[in-house]
Design a protein around this motif. Structure first.
Motif, PDB file in Angstrom:
ATOM      1  N   TYR A  11      42.992 -12.189  29.171  1.00 18.21           N
ATOM      2  CA  TYR A  11      42.604 -12.151  30.493  1.00 18.21           C
ATOM      3  C   TYR A  11      41.043 -12.613  30.510  1.00 18.21           C
ATOM      4  O   TYR A  11      40.083 -12.104  29.867  1.00 18.21           O
ATOM      5  N   LEU A  12      40.631 -13.659  30.994  1.00 18.02           N
ATOM      6  CA  LEU A  12      39.315 -14.315  31.328  1.00 18.02           C
ATOM      7  C   LEU A  12      38.819 -14.239  32.632  1.00 18.02           C
ATOM      8  O   LEU A  12      39.460 -14.436  33.594  1.00 18.02           O
ATOM      9  N   ARG A  13      37.571 -13.337  32.472  1.00 15.94           N
ATOM     10  CA  ARG A  13      36.844 -13.245  33.823  1.00 15.94           C
ATOM     11  C   ARG A  13      35.733 -14.464  33.926  1.00 15.94           C
ATOM     12  O   ARG A  13      34.827 -14.347  33.002  1.00 15.94           O
ATOM     13  N   GLY A  58      45.697 -18.148  24.350  1.00 14.02           N
ATOM     14  CA  GLY A  58      46.512 -16.953  24.936  1.00 14.02           C
ATOM     15  C   GLY A  58      45.865 -16.444  26.216  1.00 14.02           C
ATOM     16  O   GLY A  58      46.742 -15.503  26.381  1.00 14.02           O
ATOM     17  N   ILE A  59      44.920 -17.036  26.464  1.00 13.19           N
ATOM     18  CA  ILE A  59      44.691 -16.603  28.055  1.00 13.19           C
ATOM     19  C   ILE A  59      45.506 -16.827  28.979  1.00 13.19           C
ATOM     20  O   ILE A  59      45.773 -17.934  29.123  1.00 13.19           O
ATOM     21  N   ASN A  60      46.160 -15.923  29.844  1.00 12.33           N
ATOM     22  CA  ASN A  60      47.168 -16.276  30.570  1.00 12.33           C
ATOM     23  C   ASN A  60      46.628 -15.754  32.225  1.00 12.33           C
ATOM     24  O   ASN A  60      47.405 -15.999  33.057  1.00 12.33           O
ATOM     25  N   LYS A  61      45.533 -15.132  32.281  1.00 12.11           N
ATOM     26  CA  LYS A  61      45.217 -14.633  33.664  1.00 12.11           C
ATOM     27  C   LYS A  61      43.767 -14.929  33.813  1.00 12.11           C
ATOM     28  O   LYS A  61      42.954 -14.655  32.692  1.00 12.11           O
ATOM     29  N   LEU A  62      43.356 -15.195  34.928  1.00 13.31           N
ATOM     30  CA  LEU A  62      41.895 -15.756  35.253  1.00 13.31           C
ATOM     31  C   LEU A  62      41.687 -15.227  36.470  1.00 13.31           C
ATOM     32  O   LEU A  62      42.314 -15.040  37.663  1.00 13.31           O
ATOM     33  N   ARG A  63      40.505 -14.312  36.370  1.00 12.33           N
ATOM     34  CA  ARG A  63      39.726 -14.017  37.619  1.00 12.33           C
ATOM     35  C   ARG A  63      38.391 -14.560  37.858  1.00 12.33           C
ATOM     36  O   ARG A  63      37.552 -14.761  36.858  1.00 12.33           O
ATOM     37  N   ALA A  83      44.130 -23.263  38.034  1.00 10.15           N
ATOM     38  CA  ALA A  83      45.583 -22.845  38.305  1.00 10.15           C
ATOM     39  C   ALA A  83      46.364 -23.765  37.886  1.00 10.15           C
ATOM     40  O   ALA A  83      47.532 -23.034  37.774  1.00 10.15           O
ATOM     41  N   ALA A  84      45.998 -25.065  37.690  1.00  5.49           N
ATOM     42  CA  ALA A  84      47.130 -26.109  37.042  1.00  5.49           C
ATOM     43  C   ALA A  84      47.071 -25.833  35.552  1.00  5.49           C
ATOM     44  O   ALA A  84      47.927 -26.719  35.089  1.00  5.49           O
ATOM     45  N   VAL A  85      46.186 -25.340  35.095  1.00  3.75           N
ATOM     46  CA  VAL A  85      45.984 -25.322  33.435  1.00  3.75           C
ATOM     47  C   VAL A  85      47.404 -24.943  33.097  1.00  3.75           C
ATOM     48  O   VAL A  85      47.637 -23.784  33.208  1.00  3.75           O
ATOM     49  N   PRO A  86      48.027 -25.550  32.102  1.00  3.74           N
ATOM     50  CA  PRO A  86      49.261 -25.078  31.259  1.00  3.74           C
ATOM     51  C   PRO A  86      48.811 -23.459  30.657  1.00  3.74           C
ATOM     52  O   PRO A  86      47.890 -23.280  29.866  1.00  3.74           O
ATOM     53  N   GLY A  87      49.654 -22.368  30.938  1.00  3.80           N
ATOM     54  CA  GLY A  87      49.481 -21.380  30.592  1.00  3.80           C
ATOM     55  C   GLY A  87      48.910 -20.117  31.501  1.00  3.80           C
ATOM     56  O   GLY A  87      48.976 -18.944  31.125  1.00  3.80           O
ATOM     57  N   ILE A  88      48.237 -20.685  32.287  1.00  2.00           N
ATOM     58  CA  ILE A  88      47.386 -19.903  33.349  1.00  2.00           C
ATOM     59  C   ILE A  88      48.636 -19.547  34.225  1.00  2.00           C
ATOM     60  O   ILE A  88      48.993 -20.319  35.134  1.00  2.00           O
ATOM     61  N   ASN A 252      41.635  -6.045  27.635  1.00  2.69           N
ATOM     62  CA  ASN A 252      42.221  -7.401  27.166  1.00  2.69           C
ATOM     63  C   ASN A 252      41.535  -8.519  27.481  1.00  2.69           C
ATOM     64  O   ASN A 252      42.137  -9.477  27.865  1.00  2.69           O
ATOM     65  N   ARG A 253      40.341  -8.098  27.827  1.00  2.00           N
ATOM     66  CA  ARG A 253      39.309  -9.094  28.563  1.00  2.00           C
ATOM     67  C   ARG A 253      38.177  -9.794  27.834  1.00  2.00           C
ATOM     68  O   ARG A 253      37.598  -9.288  26.858  1.00  2.00           O
ATOM     69  N   ILE A 254      37.639 -11.159  28.105  1.00  2.00           N
ATOM     70  CA  ILE A 254      36.535 -11.652  27.744  1.00  2.00           C
ATOM     71  C   ILE A 254      36.120 -12.301  29.088  1.00  2.00           C
ATOM     72  O   ILE A 254      36.614 -12.598  30.030  1.00  2.00           O
TER      73      ILE A 254
END
Ligand code: SAM
Ligand code: SF4
Length: 317
Positions: A11-13, A58-63, A83-88, A252-254
């Motif tokens: 999870y990337l903020r 391995g980041i799959n969620k973006l805030r 949002a179009a980045v593969p894996g997100i 699970n964040r960075i």
């Protein structure tokens, strides 16, 4: 990628600006931010490259957060490209809601699936006081527009502050009956500029359970909030307790700040710059930052303040 304590960092903020159209007293100084040079901040290209690099690790969620992300001119393009980045799998935004009447639709069209909207009080005068220049009406209109726009999920965030909104626990929680939203109470965190709040302001989320004995406990959903529901409500009540019962074991964040610093922990001093780096350089810094995540952020209280050395608007809460 796993960190040293076996936590999977997914999870990337991402903070896209330090600027804001409000001045919440617990978040930033009245005079706003001393505007940094444009050249110090990440460009849109660097943001996209950073998200691509993070997704490869391995980041799959973006805030997307800030400051106020909706004051950023190219916010719709940033959302669309990340949002179009593969894996997100999911792009969400945290906003104060003021600009949602204008931007809810373009953001949804850009691929934003979920919104968190901050709302600490339902009293217009108190709202103006805590935000120093906001209008409650604007935010309520923002929430209504977001609901009409059809986001997958909308959560409201209320910072719980002793002597300020403790007496509004019931009406704030009641919003989950009025609207299909979750309402989360978040303990006030002792950041750099929240010094006008005395010890009495730092109250634990347990006060919510005392004020609302009818709350029914719900199963956790993988997030950091303990979950409850008012009987008959459409949405849930979440309690986020960084002070009274920290959730570092599940972190699970960075974080990536608008000025291009990777922060392994919200309350830690450590920062790893990525501004100006190419893909390989960014990957190395992401790895280093993930491995530098501390086991916990240490004691947090009125007397033992965050070590971040930044206000929340310059980190991205
Ligand atoms: N401007 C947007 C907003 O207000 O939602 C996004 C950025 S703001 C820094 C993100 C979240 O951090 C908000 O929900 C805000 O209430 C919270 N926040 C800021 N300072 C805080 C503090 N000292 N303690 C707890 N939460 C804080
Ligand atoms: Fe702005 Fe959000 Fe901070 Fe309030 S909490 S000053 S809206 S960045």
């Amino acid at each position: 990628m796993l960190d040293r304590y076996g936590r999977n960092i997914t999870y990337l903020r991402l903070s896209v600006t330090e600027l804001c159209n409000l001045r919440c007293r617990y978040c930033m100084p009245e005079e706003g931010v001393c505007k940094k040079e444009h050249s110090e901040m990440l460009t849109e290209e660097e943001i996209v490259l950073a998200v691509e690099t993070a997704a490869e690790l391995g980041i799959n969620k973006l805030r997307i957060t800030g400051g106020e992300p909706l004051v950023k001119k190219n916010i719709d393009s940033i959302c669309e490209r990340t949002a179009a980045v593969p894996g997100i799998r999911e792009v969400c935004i945290t906003t104060n809601g003021v600009l949602l009447p204008k931007l809810a639709r373009p953001l949804k069209d850009a691929g934003v699936r979920r919104l968190n909207i901050s709302l600490d009080t339902l009293d217009a005068e108190k709202f103006r006081y805590i935000t120093r220049l906001g209008s409650l009406e604007d935010v309520l209109r923002g929430v209504e527009t977001a609901l009409e726009t059809g986001f997958e999920k909308i959560k409201l965030n209320a910072v719980l502050i002793g002597g300020f909104n403790e007496d509004e626990i019931a009406p704030l929680a009641g919003l989950t009956k009025r609207w299909p939203v979750d309402l989360r109470f978040i303990e006030l965190m002792p950041m750099l500029d929240s010094s006008e709040f005395g010890p009495e302001a730092f109250i634990p989320c347990e006060r919510v359970l005392q004020a609302l004995p009818e709350l029914e406990e719900q199963e956790r959903d993988g997030g950091v909030a303990r979950l409850y529901r008012l009987p008959g409500a459409q949405g849930r009540i979440g309690l986020i307790s960084p002070l009274s019962s920290h959730f570092c074991g599940e972190c699970n964040r960075i974080r990536l700040t608008a000025d291009g610093k990777l922060k392994p922990c919200l309350h830690g001093k450590a920062e790893f710059p990525i501004k100006g780096l190419d893909r390989e350089g960014m990957r190395e810094q992401f790895r280093t930052a993930m491995l530098a995540k501390p086991e916990w952020h240490g004691e947090l209280s009125y007397a033992s303040r965050s070590q971040a050395g930044r206000n929340m608007n310059t980190i991205g809460g």
